[in-house]
Design a protein around this motif. Structure first.
Motif, PDB file in Angstrom:
ATOM      1  N   ALA A  26       0.837  -1.202   0.000  1.00 37.67           N
ATOM      2  CA  ALA A  26       0.000   0.000   0.000  1.00 37.67           C
ATOM      3  C   ALA A  26       0.875   1.256   0.000  1.00 37.67           C
ATOM      4  CB  ALA A  26      -0.923  -0.015   1.211  1.00 37.67           C
ATOM      5  N   MET A  29       2.323   1.761  -3.352  1.00 39.22           N
ATOM      6  CA  MET A  29       1.271   2.201  -4.272  1.00 39.22           C
ATOM      7  C   MET A  29       1.008   3.702  -4.122  1.00 39.22           C
ATOM      8  SD  MET A  29      -2.358   0.301  -4.406  1.00 39.22           S
ATOM      9  CE  MET A  29      -3.571   0.600  -5.673  1.00 39.22           C
ATOM     10  N   ALA A  30       0.906   4.128  -2.875  1.00 37.05           N
ATOM     11  CA  ALA A  30       0.624   5.543  -2.600  1.00 37.05           C
ATOM     12  C   ALA A  30       1.880   6.407  -2.687  1.00 37.05           C
ATOM     13  CB  ALA A  30       0.009   5.666  -1.210  1.00 37.05           C
ATOM     14  N   TYR A  81      -7.119   9.216   0.669  1.00 39.23           N
ATOM     15  CA  TYR A  81      -7.870   8.043   1.169  1.00 39.23           C
ATOM     16  C   TYR A  81      -6.939   6.850   1.187  1.00 39.23           C
ATOM     17  CZ  TYR A  81      -8.213   8.467  -3.828  1.00 39.23           C
ATOM     18  OH  TYR A  81      -7.876   8.708  -5.135  1.00 39.23           O
ATOM     19  N   LEU A  83      -7.260   2.385   1.892  1.00 39.17           N
ATOM     20  CA  LEU A  83      -8.055   1.198   2.239  1.00 39.17           C
ATOM     21  C   LEU A  83      -7.134   0.057   2.665  1.00 39.17           C
ATOM     22  CD1 LEU A  83     -10.393   2.665   0.777  1.00 39.17           C
ATOM     23  CD2 LEU A  83     -10.849   0.557  -0.449  1.00 39.17           C
ATOM     24  N   TRP A  88      -9.532  -3.913  -1.279  1.00 37.00           N
ATOM     25  CA  TRP A  88      -9.255  -3.342  -2.603  1.00 37.00           C
ATOM     26  C   TRP A  88     -10.055  -4.079  -3.685  1.00 37.00           C
ATOM     27  CZ3 TRP A  88      -3.114  -3.003  -2.914  1.00 37.00           C
ATOM     28  CH2 TRP A  88      -2.659  -2.143  -1.925  1.00 37.00           C
ATOM     29  N   GLY A  89     -10.320  -3.364  -4.779  1.00 32.05           N
ATOM     30  CA  GLY A  89     -10.891  -3.980  -5.974  1.00 32.05           C
ATOM     31  C   GLY A  89     -12.370  -4.293  -5.900  1.00 32.05           C
ATOM     32  N   ILE A  92     -15.009   0.074  -3.464  1.00 30.96           N
ATOM     33  CA  ILE A  92     -15.256   0.779  -2.190  1.00 30.96           C
ATOM     34  C   ILE A  92     -14.709   2.211  -2.218  1.00 30.96           C
ATOM     35  CG2 ILE A  92     -14.731   0.783   0.289  1.00 30.96           C
ATOM     36  CD1 ILE A  92     -14.844  -2.286   0.201  1.00 30.96           C
ATOM     37  N   SER A  94     -14.181   4.217  -4.763  1.00 31.63           N
ATOM     38  CA  SER A  94     -14.985   5.077  -5.654  1.00 31.63           C
ATOM     39  C   SER A  94     -16.290   5.484  -4.963  1.00 31.63           C
ATOM     40  CB  SER A  94     -15.326   4.342  -6.952  1.00 31.63           C
ATOM     41  OG  SER A  94     -14.146   3.912  -7.584  1.00 31.63           O
ATOM     42  N   HIS A 112      -2.989  14.631  -5.049  1.00 33.82           N
ATOM     43  CA  HIS A 112      -1.691  14.252  -5.619  1.00 33.82           C
ATOM     44  C   HIS A 112      -1.651  12.730  -5.680  1.00 33.82           C
ATOM     45  CE1 HIS A 112       0.309  18.226  -5.279  1.00 33.82           C
ATOM     46  NE2 HIS A 112      -0.645  18.392  -4.364  1.00 33.82           N
ATOM     47  N   ASN A 117       0.106   4.919  -9.676  1.00 33.71           N
ATOM     48  CA  ASN A 117      -1.095   4.533  -8.914  1.00 33.71           C
ATOM     49  C   ASN A 117      -2.354   4.675  -9.792  1.00 33.71           C
ATOM     50  OD1 ASN A 117      -2.926   3.866  -6.954  1.00 33.71           O
ATOM     51  ND2 ASN A 117      -2.089   5.241  -5.404  1.00 33.71           N
ATOM     52  N   ALA A 119      -5.031   2.860 -10.014  1.00 31.80           N
ATOM     53  CA  ALA A 119      -6.323   2.677  -9.342  1.00 31.80           C
ATOM     54  C   ALA A 119      -6.781   3.995  -8.711  1.00 31.80           C
ATOM     55  CB  ALA A 119      -6.220   1.587  -8.284  1.00 31.80           C
ATOM     56  N   LYS A 126     -13.238   9.044 -11.901  1.00 32.34           N
ATOM     57  CA  LYS A 126     -14.649   8.627 -11.838  1.00 32.34           C
ATOM     58  C   LYS A 126     -15.483   9.606 -11.017  1.00 32.34           C
ATOM     59  CE  LYS A 126     -15.603   4.234 -11.169  1.00 32.34           C
ATOM     60  NZ  LYS A 126     -15.480   2.911 -10.502  1.00 32.34           N
TER      61      LYS A 126
END
Ligand SMILES: CC(C)(COP(=O)(O)OP(=O)(O)OC[C@H]1O[C@@H](n2cnc3c(N)ncnc32)[C@H](O)[C@@H]1OP(=O)(O)O)[C@@H](O)C(=O)NCCC(=O)NCCS
Length: 145
Positions: A26, A29-30, A81, A83, A88-89, A92, A94, A112, A117, A119, A126
């Motif tokens: 995570a 990813m962030a 945010y 999670l 994930w996936g 949630i 969105s 930012h 990233n 996702a 979205k």
């Protein structure tokens, strides 16, 4: 669409939120480093008391799936945010951001996102955010209204 509930964070949520950010995948990813337990607790005790920071915990099927927050950074109102990996996936983030944006009305709103990233960038797009700027490391996205 996943059924989620947003609520104000409680002190008793902190051990779960700590574990969710204390995850190397995570964090990569962030592109944001995990905090050790002490600094994490101090940081959260501070932001939970700060009226200029809006924080919501995301509940999914009665469990804490993650959190969202919005804060003022210099002159810009930012959103973020996070999670737990097991959530994930499922759509949630969105759904949670859509509901958060109905509650948290300050605009423009900026985010930012690390360029890798995909996702997170997709979650923001979205929800109506548009790319304002891009460098090697990150995208800056904006929600105008
Ligand atoms: C980024 C994060 C919030 C996404 O949460 P999520 O609930 O899995 O996202 P969603 O399920 O709502 O998916 C959003 C979109 O991204 C896509 N997506 C999800 N995971 C993906 C992945 N690994 N690669 C590419 N696309 C992905 C989904 O398909 C969806 O797009 P679609 O509706 O067009 O199909 C979550 O992975 C996370 O908390 N990561 C660690 C912390 C972090 O990166 N925070 C954001 C910092 S800016």
């Amino acid at each position: 669409m996943p059924k989620i509930i947003l609520r104000i964070p409680l002190q008793t949520d902190l051990p779960i939120l700590f574990e969710q950010q204390n995850d190397s995948e995570a964090s990569q990813m962030a592109d944001f480093p995990s905090r050790d337990r002490g600094p994490f607790m101090l940081h959260w005790e501070k932001i939970m008391k700060d009226n200029s920071v809006t924080i919501r915990v995301i509940l999914y099927k009665g469990k804490i799936a993650g959190h969202l927050l919005s804060w003022k950074e210099k002159y810009q109102q930012e959103v973020g945010y996070w999670l737990g990996k097991e959530f994930w996936g499922k759509g949630i983030a969105s759904q949670a951001l859509t509901e958060f944006l109905n509650e948290m009305k300050i605009r423009p709103l900026y985010a930012h996102v690390a360029t890798h990233n995909i996702a997170s960038k997709r979650v923001l797009e979205k929800c109506g955010f548009e790319i304002l700027d891009e460098n090697k490391r990150e995208f800056l996205l904006k929600l105008a209204n």
